[in-house]
Design an enzyme around this catalytic site. Structure first.
Site, PDB file in Angstrom:
ATOM      1  N   LYS A 277       0.837  -1.202   0.000  1.00 29.39           N
ATOM      2  CA  LYS A 277       0.000   0.000   0.000  1.00 29.39           C
ATOM      3  C   LYS A 277       0.871   1.251   0.000  1.00 29.39           C
ATOM      4  CE  LYS A 277      -3.934  -1.828   2.667  1.00 29.39           C
ATOM      5  NZ  LYS A 277      -5.002  -1.621   1.673  1.00 29.39           N
ATOM      6  N   ARG A 351     -10.478 -11.538   1.850  1.00 25.44           N
ATOM      7  CA  ARG A 351     -11.376 -12.550   1.277  1.00 25.44           C
ATOM      8  C   ARG A 351     -10.737 -13.932   1.255  1.00 25.44           C
ATOM      9  NH1 ARG A 351     -11.818  -9.095  -4.125  1.00 25.44           N
ATOM     10  NH2 ARG A 351     -11.373  -7.471  -2.600  1.00 25.44           N
TER      11      ARG A 351
HETATM   12  N1  BES Z   1      -8.178  -3.784   4.425  1.00 20.88           N
HETATM   13  C1  BES Z   1      -8.321  -3.362   3.091  1.00 20.88           C
HETATM   14  C2  BES Z   1      -9.608  -2.603   2.828  1.00 20.88           C
HETATM   15  C3  BES Z   1      -9.685  -1.201   3.361  1.00 20.88           C
HETATM   16  C4  BES Z   1      -9.215  -0.139   2.622  1.00 20.88           C
HETATM   17  C5  BES Z   1     -10.300  -0.946   4.562  1.00 20.88           C
HETATM   18  C6  BES Z   1      -9.326   1.141   3.106  1.00 20.88           C
HETATM   19  C7  BES Z   1     -10.423   0.332   5.027  1.00 20.88           C
HETATM   20  C8  BES Z   1      -9.936   1.386   4.306  1.00 20.88           C
HETATM   21  C9  BES Z   1      -8.335  -4.574   2.169  1.00 20.88           C
HETATM   22  O1  BES Z   1      -7.561  -5.651   2.562  1.00 20.88           O
HETATM   23  C10 BES Z   1      -7.817  -4.127   0.855  1.00 20.88           C
HETATM   24  O2  BES Z   1      -6.694  -3.740   0.789  1.00 20.88           O
HETATM   25  N2  BES Z   1      -8.648  -4.186  -0.186  1.00 20.88           N
HETATM   26  C11 BES Z   1      -8.282  -3.775  -1.484  1.00 20.88           C
HETATM   27  C12 BES Z   1      -8.847  -4.754  -2.472  1.00 20.88           C
HETATM   28  C13 BES Z   1      -8.338  -4.575  -3.870  1.00 20.88           C
HETATM   29  C14 BES Z   1      -6.864  -4.875  -3.935  1.00 20.88           C
HETATM   30  C15 BES Z   1      -9.103  -5.504  -4.770  1.00 20.88           C
HETATM   31  C16 BES Z   1      -8.828  -2.378  -1.722  1.00 20.88           C
HETATM   32  O3  BES Z   1      -9.954  -2.092  -1.294  1.00 20.88           O
HETATM   33  O4  BES Z   1      -8.134  -1.568  -2.313  1.00 20.88           O
HETATM   34 MN    MN Z   2      -5.562  -5.451   1.935  1.00 20.91          MN
END
Ligand code: BES
Ligand code: MN
Ligand code: ZN
Length: 494
Positions: A277, A351
């Site tokens: 990230k 997931r």
């Molecule tokens: N934990 C994150 C989701 C999240 C993002 C929660 C921002 C709260 C605030 C999750 O694991 C994630 O990173 N999801 C990705 C999925 C994508 C790579 C398909 C996302 O939402 O960007």
């Molecule tokens: Mn994630």
């Protein structure tokens, strides 16, 4: 009237609602009379004090044995809307904090709220007060003379309602405790709150509630051995081993009673893994275990309430880190179900953890399975921090949860799982891919999970937008909603 004695006014600061209809409660009229109509005269001279939410502190009221009277404007109507009542309660508690009023008696549960009864008024009031007085400062060495509310008394005028009020208060305080422990756990930093730390919390529950709760822990190696390869793979890059805590709450006497399973995403830190990230706000990914914290808080509240239900709560502990041992974009994983998944982005880790547990819990033959997860940034885009997303394979279950959300003001909004969305997860070399593209991100994640939920009624709560607030930290949502859902399931209705 004659049962009111001078003595019952002996604590400081009494809080009354005042509306333009001048429909004062019996008690208020009594107090007014006692003060030689001081309050009424004040009202006649200053009618604007009735403006909704306005607060007026009277310090020099004659003939009363307590410090002050706080008047709260209730507007024009005889009945308040839910939102108006909530505003009044919030304003009052903020005022008490600001003016450092430690002890107060509230005569506000007698305000009329459209369609809502005393039980609801007490539940919502305690919830709001609890939120406002919560703080998390156990990591601060210098505790700057933090003001603490000492005592709040809800005054119930009509004796007939006292029993009902006591039940409401008992429910409220158990749920508040559950919410607060969930907040504490979520707010705990990721160097301390590791997957192992989550197991300690789970074990503590079993120790505290010996007669109803037992806890079983599975470590990363056992998770792998069981065949939960997707779950295991997510934690591979971290030095902190994954742990799954299975908390079983049993209170139904009859065998073959319906079982409810709650699964909480417990990613104690989500760096994104190899698909790392951006560093901006990455610290907030310590909250990625909020789903697990909610499961913990909910079970604690249910155990306190001793509800006649059978529940299994699972905290899916794991840390998503980059490293030489991490899983990669491009990997194909075989899930517990046997279905294969192509990984396109290691940041779609939640997931993968959940899908294996969703298959694993089939062995308990559950009636209902609910997962709670900070799953997608897309859900934050869709619903902001107001409503959590809900997706489900069963309309009745979805409606029951939505109803519980309405009662508790812990709002959720349903997103569809139309079959057409399946194509977002197409993979040319595996059964499907773990992540979709740009479109409908919250739904494609929900869709992915739905592939593993054929054996029971299932709902997925995406709490990415609601689990925490950048300024105030964890919100403890949706502990209230889940507790309400379970209260309703246990046959309690008010
Ligand atoms: N934990 C994150 C989701 C999240 C993002 C929660 C921002 C709260 C605030 C999750 O694991 C994630 O990173 N999801 C990705 C999925 C994508 C790579 C398909 C996302 O939402 O960007
Ligand atoms: Mn994630
Ligand atoms: Zn995550």
């Amino acid at each position: 009237m004659n049962n009111i004695s001078y003595k019952c006014f002996s604590s400081p600061c009494k809080i009354f609602g005042i509306s333009e209809t001048k429909k004062f409660s019996e008690l208020f009229c009594f107090v007014d009379k006692y003060t030689s109509n001081y309050i009424n005269n004040f009202f006649l001279k200053n009618k604007s004090i009735c403006k909704l939410g306005r607060l007026t502190l009277l310090n020099n009221v004659p003939n009363i044995g307590f410090d002050s009277i706080l008047l709260v404007g209730c507007g024009k109507k005889i009945e308040l809307s839910k939102q108006e009542f909530i505003k009044i309660i919030s304003n009052v508690i903020n005022f008490l904090k600001l003016n450092k009023i430690q002890n107060s008696s509230w005569f506000l549960t007698e305000l009329l709220v459209k369609k809502m009864n005393l039980y609801w008024k007490i539940r919502i009031a305690v919830d709001i007060i609890g939120d406002r007085i919560y703080n998390f400062n156990k990591f601060k060495n210098i505790q700057m003379n933090i003001f603490k509310i000492k005592k709040i008394i809800f005054y119930i005028f009509n004796k007939r309602y006292v029993k009902k009020a006591e039940i409401a208060l008992k429910h409220s305080l158990s749920i508040l405790k559950g919410k607060n422990v969930a907040k504490d756990l979520s707010n705990t930093p990721p160097n301390i709150c590791t997957p192992l730390y989550l197991t300690e919390k789970a074990k503590l529950l079993a120790e505290t509630y010996k007669s109803t709760i037992s806890t079983t822990i599975f470590d990363g190696n056992q998770i792998k051995k069981l065949g939960m390869n997707a779950y295991f793979s997510v934690g591979k890059g971290s030095k902190n081993l994954s742990y799954m805590s299975v908390i079983s709450y049993r209170k139904k006497i009859k065998l073959k009673e319906k079982l409810i399973v709650l699964i909480g995403k417990g990613v104690t830190f989500d760096s994104g893994g190899i698909s790392i990230k951006p560093s901006k706000n990455m610290h907030e990914m310590k909250y990625d275990m909020s789903g697990a914290a909610v499961v913990y808080g909910t079970i604690l509240a249910i155990a306190k309430l001793n509800l006649p239900l059978n529940i299994i709560g699972i905290m899916a502990g794991c840390e998503n880190m980059p490293g030489g041992n991490s899983f990669r974009p491009g990997d194909i994983l075989k899930t517990f179900s046997g279905k294969t998944v192509e990984i396109l982005n290691t940041d779609a880790e939640g997931r993968l953890i959940l899908c294996d547990i969703l298959s694993y819990v089939e062995k308990f033959n559950p009636d209902i399975v609910i997962d709670i997860a900070t799953l997608t940034g897309a859900c934050v885009v869709a619903l902001g921090n107001v409503a959590s997303g809900i997706m489900s394979n069963n309309e009745n279950l979805a409606n029951d949860l939505i109803y519980a959300g309405k009662l508790t003001e812990d709002k959720i909004w349903q997103l569809p799982l139309y079959a057409e969305y399946k194509k977002l997860l197409h993979s040319s070399i595996a059964d499907f891919s773990s992540s979709g593209g740009f479109q409908a991100g919250a739904i494609s994640a929900g869709m992915f999970l739905s592939f593993f939920t054929e054996k029971y009624k299932w709902a997925h709560l995406d709490i990415a937008g609601t689990a925490w607030n950048s300024k105030k930290g964890s919100t403890g949502r949706p502990v209230s909603l889940l507790c309400q859902f379970l209260l309703n399931k246990s046959g309690y209705n008010y």
